[in-house]
Design a protein around this motif. Structure first.
Motif, short mmCIF file in Angstrom:
data_model
loop_
_atom_site.label_atom_id
_atom_site.label_comp_id
_atom_site.label_asym_id
_atom_site.label_seq_id
_atom_site.Cartn_x
_atom_site.Cartn_y
_atom_site.Cartn_z
N MET A 1 0.86 -1.27 0.03
CA MET A 1 -0.01 -0.10 0.05
C MET A 1 1.04 1.13 -0.10
N THR A 2 1.16 1.61 -1.30
CA THR A 2 2.11 2.76 -1.23
C THR A 2 1.42 4.03 -0.94
N GLU A 3 2.31 5.13 -0.64
CA GLU A 3 1.82 6.50 -0.41
C GLU A 3 0.80 7.06 -1.65
N GLU A 4 1.51 6.45 -2.82
CA GLU A 4 0.68 6.95 -4.26
C GLU A 4 -0.74 6.21 -4.21
N LEU A 5 -0.65 4.87 -3.65
CA LEU A 5 -1.81 4.46 -3.85
C LEU A 5 -2.90 4.86 -2.74
N LEU A 6 -2.27 5.30 -1.62
CA LEU A 6 -3.21 5.69 -0.61
C LEU A 6 -3.91 7.06 -0.93
N LEU A 7 -3.06 7.89 -1.66
CA LEU A 7 -3.64 9.06 -2.19
C LEU A 7 -4.35 8.89 -3.25
N ALA A 8 -4.54 8.07 -4.35
CA ALA A 8 -5.62 7.75 -5.25
C ALA A 8 -6.86 7.51 -4.50
N HIS A 9 -7.09 7.24 -3.23
CA HIS A 9 -8.37 7.03 -2.57
C HIS A 9 -8.94 8.23 -2.42
N ARG A 10 -7.99 9.30 -2.31
CA ARG A 10 -8.54 10.61 -2.31
C ARG A 10 -8.82 11.41 -3.43
N ARG B 1 -4.90 6.20 7.75
CA ARG B 1 -4.40 7.14 6.85
C ARG B 1 -5.50 7.39 5.83
N LEU B 2 -6.05 5.93 5.46
CA LEU B 2 -7.06 5.95 4.33
C LEU B 2 -8.63 6.54 5.10
N ARG B 3 -8.75 6.32 6.17
CA ARG B 3 -9.81 6.90 6.78
C ARG B 3 -9.67 8.57 6.76
N ASP B 4 -8.74 8.93 6.87
CA ASP B 4 -8.40 10.38 7.14
C ASP B 4 -8.32 11.26 5.58
N LEU B 5 -7.73 10.33 4.47
CA LEU B 5 -7.84 10.87 3.27
C LEU B 5 -9.39 10.72 2.62
N ARG B 6 -10.09 9.78 3.04
CA ARG B 6 -11.51 9.44 2.69
C ARG B 6 -12.31 9.07 3.62
N PRO B 7 -12.78 10.04 4.49
CA PRO B 7 -13.79 9.64 5.56
C PRO B 7 -14.78 8.34 5.41
N ASP B 8 -15.21 8.29 4.34
CA ASP B 8 -16.31 7.33 4.16
C ASP B 8 -15.64 6.06 3.73
N THR C 1 -35.10 3.52 -1.39
CA THR C 1 -36.04 4.18 -2.34
C THR C 1 -35.28 4.98 -3.12
N LEU C 2 -35.69 5.05 -4.42
CA LEU C 2 -35.04 6.12 -5.26
C LEU C 2 -35.15 7.78 -4.66
N THR C 3 -34.16 8.51 -4.51
CA THR C 3 -34.38 9.77 -4.29
C THR C 3 -34.16 10.78 -5.18
N GLN C 4 -33.49 10.36 -6.33
CA GLN C 4 -33.56 11.44 -7.43
C GLN C 4 -32.67 10.65 -8.54
N SER C 5 -32.88 11.24 -9.81
CA SER C 5 -32.62 10.37 -10.83
C SER C 5 -31.51 11.04 -11.82
N LYS C 6 -30.62 11.72 -11.10
CA LYS C 6 -29.53 12.38 -11.68
C LYS C 6 -28.21 11.41 -11.86
N GLU C 7 -27.61 11.25 -12.77
CA GLU C 7 -26.45 10.48 -12.89
C GLU C 7 -25.21 10.89 -12.27
N THR C 8 -24.59 10.07 -11.29
CA THR C 8 -23.55 10.72 -10.53
C THR C 8 -22.33 9.93 -11.03
N LYS C 9 -21.21 10.21 -10.52
CA LYS C 9 -20.06 9.38 -10.51
C LYS C 9 -20.09 8.80 -9.36
N ALA C 10 -18.82 7.82 -9.21
CA ALA C 10 -18.82 7.04 -8.10
C ALA C 10 -18.58 7.80 -6.55
N ALA C 11 -17.88 8.75 -6.52
CA ALA C 11 -17.88 9.55 -5.28
C ALA C 11 -18.69 10.39 -4.99
#
Ligand code: 5AD
Ligand code: SF4
Length: 453
Positions: free
Chosen positions: A251-260, A299-306, A443-453
């Motif tokens: 788990m390199t620093e570069e890979l950890l940062l990718a999660h952010r 660190r990952l929880r810090d970079l990406r709290p969810d 239940t569906l709340t809206q129907s706008k397409e969003t990206k993964a994040a």
């Protein structure tokens, strides 16, 4: 054995074990399609049955021989016409034993030789003798297998790396899958692009040691997994990416940062730790300490709290004391996993730990019971914590009942909602209303397409 009429041959593939085997099974079916094999759902009456096997734990390997016994009966019913092939890691590790114990098996093919299947099948027909091919030149397998251009559906698997050089004390993978080998980035990107054109929206990058990926980039330099993920995230229409299985040491620093930084990367990581005791991690030859794992999670929880985490555990490795097991329980309690797999240590022939004094079965049973109870509690808690959340769901198809559609959360949890319209391949926001042990309702709340994040 006689050759069936081209275009009329039936192929049944049984897959045991990991996602890599699922991927390989699909590639083998693709490879045999031009020879006239179409896949069927049941082995009865098939011209060819491939059993793609797993050798990771004792019980997985035992399954092979009982399943072969059942296939033998079906083969006799076809007057011997049904060809039986055993592939995968049991084939690699125990090829000769298989042919001795089950001489009605026609073909034994290790994971490095799948691209030779058509040639090997022809050889069986020609000689009327069983054929064993467990050669180990890792080089060209990736180049010869047809890629997964055929649509795998909204969520697709893509193998980018195979084999492992880590030699954990308990593990057969370095022996069955061989040395670590990474595919060139360009062929992965091309395959992912074709998958997206075929309707895939989420791609899981697979490898036994996927975060050790170091494939050749188009510029000739070695690309890291983070670099590859960045490139894949740019493919239009590819909404989500994840990767499995990883090793904490890679788990390199570069890979950890990718999660952010990588907008397509899901906030979800499968990171096997196996044990919480440094003494046992050392005996396992894991090359990291429990605190290294803690630091990665923090660190990952810090970079990406969810972020959410899943893992693998082994209880009862040789030398594991009550205190060592307690250290595992302590690590589990403080980490809080979304889900985790846990296993009793089982001896695998040829691995270093197999020769060590073994723990009594009752001790392993008791530890597994205690660990699984805690992991089950954590999984329930994680699922329950999503109730009330409004979260993006990637829809994969219809649900089991009329009027329902099914999809996956950011954490790969199955989600079911009532909807009059099908939304396959799209991400929509859903409010989670109920958590079952292994799925969520919403239940569906809206129907706008969003990206993964
Ligand atoms: N005994 C028990 N579990 C094992 N695993 C691998 N080898 C063994 C073994 N000999 C588990 C590890 C690994 C997962 C895929 O299977 O937890 O991460
Ligand atoms: Fe097996 Fe994973 Fe260890 Fe490699 S890193 S030897 S695949 S457990």
């Amino acid at each position: 054995m006689t050759l069936g009429t081209p275009n009329t041959r039936k192929l049944h593939v049984v897959t045991h074990g990991c996602q890599m085997n699922v991927y390989d099974s699909a590639r083998m079916a693709d490879l045999l399609a031009p020879l006239g094999y179409t896949t069927v759902d049941a082995p009865e009456g098939a011209d060819m049955v491939i059993m793609n096997t797993c050798h990771i734990r004792e019980r997985a390997a035992d399954k092979v021989f009982s399943a072969l016994g059942r296939l033998r009966v079906l083969k006799e019913e076809t007057g011997g016409r049904m060809m039986i092939a055993v592939t995968g890691c049991v084939a690699q590790a125990e090829g000769e034993v298989i042919l001795k114990r089950a001489p009605y098996v026609d073909l034994v093919v290790g994971p490095q030789a799948y691209h030779k299947l058509p040639e090997l099948i022809a050889q069986v027909h020609r000689t009327n003798k069983s054929v064993l091919n467990t050669d180990f030149p890792a080089e060209q397998k990736f180049d010869f297998l047809p890629d997964a251009a055929a649509s795998q559906g909204v969520i697709a698997n893509l193998t980018i790396q195979e084999g492992c050089d880590k030699f954990c004390s308990f593990c057969v993978v370095p022996y069955t899958r061989g040395a670590e080998a990474s595919r060139p980035a360009a062929s992965i990107i091309a395959e992912a692009t074709r998958m997206v054109a075929g309707g895939s929206r989420e791609i899981a990058l697979l490898g036994q040691n996927v975060n050790a990926y170091h494939g050749e980039g188009p510029d000739g330099s070695a690309w890291s997994l983070a670099r590859l993920l960045a490139e894949l995230a740019e493919i239009p229409g590819l909404l989500r990416l994840r990767y499995t299985t990883s090793h904490p040491s890679d788990m390199t620093e570069e890979l950890l940062l990718a999660h952010r930084d990588n907008h397509a990367l899901m906030p979800y990581l499968h990171l096997p730790v196996q044990s919480g005791s440094d003494k046992i991690l050392n005996a396992m030859n894991r090359k990291h300490k429990a605190d290294d794992f803690r630091r990665i999670i923090a660190r990952l929880r810090d970079l990406r709290p969810d972020m959410a985490f899943t893992s693998d555990f082994i209880v009862g490795h040789p030398g594991e004391s009550d205190a060592d097991f307690e250290a595992t329980m302590a690590l589990v309690r403080e980490t809080r996993f979304a889900l985790a797999y846990s296993f009793k240590y089982s001896t695998r022939p040829g691995t270093p730990a197999a020769g060590l004094p073994q723990l009594p079965e009752e001790v392993k049973d008791a530890r597994l019971y205690e660990l699984q109870a805690e992991l089950r509690r954590q999984q329930d808690e994680f699922n329950a914590s999503t109730v009330g959340l409004t979260t993006p769901v990637l829809f994969t198809g219809t649900g089991r009942y009329g009027g329902q559609i099914a999809g996956r959360s950011l954490y790969a949890q199955p989600v079911v909602v009532e909807s009059p319209v099908e939304l396959t391949g799209e991400i929509h926001t859903v409010t989670i209303t109920h958590a079952n042990p292994n799925s969520l309702l919403g239940t569906l709340t809206q129907s706008k397409e969003t990206k993964a994040a």
